[in-house]
Design an enzyme around this catalytic site. Sequence first.
Site, PDB file in Angstrom:
ATOM      1  CB  ALA A   1      -1.004   0.111   1.288  1.00  0.00           C
ATOM      2  CG  ASP A   2       3.496   2.249   3.218  1.00  0.00           C
ATOM      3  OD1 ASP A   2       2.467   3.182   3.470  1.00  0.00           O
ATOM      4  OD2 ASP A   2       3.973   1.663   4.127  1.00  0.00           O
ATOM      5  CG  LEU A   3       6.438  -0.289  -1.678  1.00  0.00           C
ATOM      6  CD1 LEU A   3       6.813  -1.598  -1.975  1.00  0.00           C
ATOM      7  CD2 LEU A   3       7.736   0.592  -1.760  1.00  0.00           C
TER       8      LEU A   3
END
Length: 397
Positions: free
Chosen positions: A176-178
């Site tokens: 999700a961050d990436l």
Amino acid sequence: MQAGTAGPLNGYVVLDLTRALAGPHAAMMMGDLGAKVIKVEAMEVGDDTRGWGPPFVGPEDDPQATYFLSCNRNKESLTLNLKDSAHKEKLVELIKSSDVLMENFRTGVLDRLGFSMQRLHELNPRLVIMSITGFGHDGPEAHRSGYDQILQGEAGLMSITGSGPDDPQKVGVPIADLLSGMYGAYGALAALLEREKTGRGQVVRTSLLASIIGVHAFQGTRATVAGQNPQAIGNHHPSISPYGLYGCGDGKVQISIGSEKLWVKFADAFGLPAEDPRFASNALRVEYRVQLNGLIEEAFSGYGAQELLKLLDEAGIPSGKVRSIEEVYQWDQVKSQGLVVEVEHEVLGKIDLPGPPLRFFDPATEQELTKTQHSAPPVLNAHAEAIEQWLHSVKEN
């Protein structure tokens, strides 16, 4: 431009106010493309990820977190206390001299610091502001903190990842961050392109929630159009068969049979009953996946993985092994694509980092134009003096 030179974003300045992973990944992507990226960090401690470990590497009195090294190459580091008036003035100077500002504070934090979106635009009307939040900047749950694994669950990804419906699993990286970092960089680039026509910057917003839903792909339309509720089925494709991970005599291999032509070739090569009415179409093979997978693993059981991969390749069947991360970085194909880069770190000396995923070429000559010279993730506040000199030169010009 020749290989090893400045990159397509040379001349653009990115002010990176982000921390942790999503925003730093977005800013690193801009730096990989040649932008000057100034990473503003908290005094004394810096980005949270400087303390995220183990593993730490380097001397005991100055340990370096490999987590930080993963998302901060091609940046300059400057520490500021954003609650201090003198430091706020320094930030104002940086804002006025930047093309893009990236931030991933919780909703309302920048406003309380005196840097609302309106204020940022007043300081620099050409500024592109890229903002990443957990659940979105507005809506009934905008106040919630965004952490990758929580969003993997909340956005449905864990429900379709794992061995079955009762075994929800997260992805092995903070996806999700990436993804939100990638969407953020993509949005910032689009806004810069539009600025070429309008002369004005704009605010680009994304979130960890949006980034995962943005890649639901066919699983999303199964829900929104077909009215189905997708569930995890392990290492096999829910809409294509055979497609997935299969056991053999001494390990496992992966195959992808994406067409009827490939199915017939595959069945002929391994003695499978292509004429069986249960397997007459892809839809039927999906329906009878369990039975078909059993036949495939029985056919594969007499082969070692290396022998089997060779036979699959000779038959023209898309296939592959499951490599460890360590094996990936030793693979010649990975190295040939520039996916391992050597940098000189102030504390660690020469180190290898995972490399940028984009390459650029001259269409007339096929000469590679990719930026190949990269700088190591910076030690804390390493570029304070250089940034001061750069700001002075900008003012003079």
